[in-house]
Design an enzyme around this catalytic site. Structure first.
Site, short mmCIF file in Angstrom:
data_model
loop_
_atom_site.label_atom_id
_atom_site.label_comp_id
_atom_site.label_asym_id
_atom_site.label_seq_id
_atom_site.Cartn_x
_atom_site.Cartn_y
_atom_site.Cartn_z
CG HIS A 1 -1.98 -2.27 3.36
ND1 HIS A 1 -1.04 -2.82 2.52
CD2 HIS A 1 -1.93 -3.00 4.50
CE1 HIS A 1 -0.44 -3.84 3.14
NE2 HIS A 1 -0.96 -3.95 4.35
CG HIS B 1 -2.89 -6.28 8.33
ND1 HIS B 1 -2.62 -7.45 7.67
CD2 HIS B 1 -2.04 -5.36 7.83
CE1 HIS B 1 -1.62 -7.25 6.81
NE2 HIS B 1 -1.26 -5.99 6.89
CE LYS C 1 0.03 -7.80 0.40
NZ LYS C 1 0.06 -6.75 1.41
CG HIS D 1 5.00 -7.37 1.54
ND1 HIS D 1 4.57 -7.00 2.79
CD2 HIS D 1 6.36 -7.42 1.62
CE1 HIS D 1 5.62 -6.84 3.59
NE2 HIS D 1 6.72 -7.10 2.90
CG HIS E 1 3.62 -1.84 3.11
ND1 HIS E 1 4.58 -2.41 2.31
CD2 HIS E 1 2.81 -2.85 3.49
CE1 HIS E 1 4.36 -3.70 2.23
NE2 HIS E 1 3.30 -4.00 2.92
CG ASP F 1 0.89 -2.53 6.82
OD1 ASP F 1 0.09 -3.47 7.00
OD2 ASP F 1 2.11 -2.69 6.64
O1 DOR Z 1 4.43 -5.14 9.74
C1 DOR Z 1 3.67 -5.83 9.10
N1 DOR Z 1 2.64 -6.48 9.68
N2 DOR Z 1 3.87 -5.97 7.80
C2 DOR Z 1 3.17 -6.83 7.06
O2 DOR Z 1 3.42 -6.90 5.89
C3 DOR Z 1 2.17 -7.71 7.68
C4 DOR Z 1 1.64 -7.12 8.92
C5 DOR Z 1 0.85 -8.09 9.76
O3 DOR Z 1 0.02 -8.82 9.21
O4 DOR Z 1 1.04 -8.10 10.96
ZN ZN Z 2 0.13 -5.09 5.66
#
Ligand code: DOR
Ligand code: ZN
Length: 350
Positions: free
Chosen positions: A18, A20, A104, A141, A179, A252
Site C-alpha cells: 500500500h 502513495h 481500491k 479503506h 492500514h 501507506d
Molecule cells: O493518511 C492518509 N493519507 N490516509 C489515506 O487514506 C490517504 C493518504 C493520502 O493519500 O494522503
Molecule cells: Zn493510503
C-alpha cells in the site's frame, strides 16, 4: 541464535502492499525512496483525477517507470479506483492483461482525494462479482464516513456496517483491509477463515493517539485512519510479529508538502518510505521477533496476492544510530520524513 542477539539479518527483498507515489515532481522525488529497498508496491490510485480506467492505469504506470532512477529494479503493481460507474469488463480486461493487480475501494469522502468513491455499495456489486470470479483482490479503506460516527470508531463501525454484509453477499471476493488500526480489525481478520487479509503501516506500529495530541498537536503524525489508543497499537504489533499469514506490510507512505500539512486544515498522510525498514526492524527487534520481519514484509503479501516472493535479498545490520534527513526536497516543497521518536539502529545495507 535467539532473535534478541541478532545484529545482522538477510531477508528476501520486501514489498510494500500500500503506497502513495503521487505524480509529477512529487513522484520524481519520492519514488527512489521506495525503490531503494522494495521490489514491488501496490500503487494507490487517488490522484486528481483518480486512476479509474485501465487506460489511465497504463499511462500512470508509464509515468512511474519514467521516474525510476537508472538501474532500479522496481515493479509498480497498479490499482483501479472503484467508482459507482466502473465498468466490470474494463476491470476484467485490466486484470487479464496484467495492467491492474487490485481494485481500491474508498468510501466517498473517507480521506484524501476520495470524493469519487463509493456511496451505494449495490452499485458496485457487478464489479465485485467479476473480481471474485477472476480472483482479483479488493483493497479497502475501511472507515465509515457518517458524520455522527466518532472518528476513532469509524474503522470498527465499518466492519459491522459494510464489511460483514459485503463478505456475505460476495463471499468469494478476496479483500485486503488496509492500514488496520484497531484490535477490532485484527480480531475480525484473525477470526475469518478465508479471503481476508490486512495490511499494517509502519507508523501505526509506532504511534498512538497521544503522540498526535498530547503535549501539543503534531500534524506530521496525522493520517487516516487516525492512530488509536495504545492498546490498539499493541494489538497491531502482536499481529505483525506473529507471522500470521493474513497480516503484511502496507506502509501507506503518503507524502504531502509541509505547507499542505501545516495549515489550518492540514492533509492526512505520513511519509515513511525512506526509513520504513529501519523503523520496522526496531519494532520487531524490541519484541524479540526479528526473524518474523521477513514474513511480514516479504512473504505474507506475495502469498495472499498469489505472486512469487522476491528472490533477491536485503541485509539489515544493527549498529550506531542511522543518520537520515528530516526532510526530502521536492520541486513542490519540502516533505517531512516520519520521526519515530527514537534512534534507528538497523540499517539496510546498500
Ligand atoms: O493518511 C492518509 N493519507 N490516509 C489515506 O487514506 C490517504 C493518504 C493520502 O493519500 O494522503
Ligand atoms: Zn493510503
Amino acid at each position: 541464535m535467539p532473535d534478541r542477539q541478532l545484529t545482522s539479518l538477510t531477508i528476501r527483498r520486501p514489498d510494500d502492499w500500500h503506497l502513495h507515489l503521487r505524480d509529477g515532481a512529487m513522484l520524481q522525488a519520492v519514488l527512489p525512496e521506495t525503490a531503494r529497498h522494495f521490489a514491488r508496491a501496490i500503487i494507490m490510485p487517488n490522484l486528481v483525477p483518480p486512476v479509474v480506467t485501465s487506460a489511465q492505469a497504463v499511462t500512470y504506470r508509464a509515468r512511474i517507470m519514467d521516474a525510476l532512477p537508472q538501474g532500479a529494479d522496481f515493479t509498480p503493481l497498479m490499482t483501479l479506483y472503484l467508482t459507482e460507474t466502473t465498468d466490470p469488463e474494463d476491470v476484467r480486461a485490466a486484470h487479464a492483461a496484467g495492467i491492474a493487480t487490485a481494485v481500491k475501494l474508498y468510501p466517498a469522502g473517507a480521506t484524501t482525494n476520495s470524493a469519487s468513491g463509493v456511496t451505494d455499495f449495490e452499485k458496485v456489486r457487478g464489479v465485485l462479482e467479476v473480481m471474485a470470479e477472476i480472483g482479483m483482490p479488493l483493497c479497502v479503506h475501511g472507515e465509515v464516513t457518517d458524520h455522527d460516527i466518532d472518528i476513532f470508531d469509524r474503522e470498527a463501525m465499518f466492519i459491522d456496517r459494510v464489511l460483514k454484509p459485503l463478505r456475505k453477499k460476495v463471499p468469494d471476493l478476496k479483500i485486503v483491509m488496509e492500514h488496520v488500526t484497531t484490535q477490532d480489525a485484527v480480531d475480525y481478520v484473525r477470526d475469518s477463515n478465508k479471503n481476508l487479509a490486512a495490511t499494517i503501516t509502519t507508523h501505526h506500529l509506532i504511534i498512538n493517539r497521544n503522540h498526535i495530541l498530547a503535549g501539543g498537536i503534531k500534524p506530521h503524525f496525522y493520517c487516516l485512519p487516525v492512530a488509536k489508543r495504545e492498546a490498539h497499537r499493541v494489538a497491531l504489533v502482536q499481529a505483525a510479529i506473529s507471522g500470521d499469514k493474513r497480516f503484511f506490510l502496507g506502509t501507506d507512505s503518503a507524502p504531502h508538502t509541509d505547507p499542505a500539512k501545516l495549515q489550518a486544515c492540514g492533509c492526512a498522510g505520513i511519509f515513511t518510505a525512506p526509513t520504513t525498514m529501519s523503523c520496522l526492524a526496531e519494532v520487531f527487534d524490541a519484541a524479540g521477533r526479528m526473524r518474523k520481519i521477513e514474513s511480514f514484509a516479504s512473504l505474507n503479501g506475495p502469498e495472499f496476492y498469489k505472486l512469487p516472493a522476491n528472490t533477491s535479498t536485503i541485509t539489515l545490520t544493527k549498529g550506531e544510530p542511522v543518520q537520515y534527513p528530516s526532510h526530502i526536497q521536492t520541486a513542490d516543497g519540502p516533505v517531512t520524513v516520519f520521526d519515530p521518536g527514537f534512534d534507528l539502529h538497523w540499517r539496510v545495507e546498500e
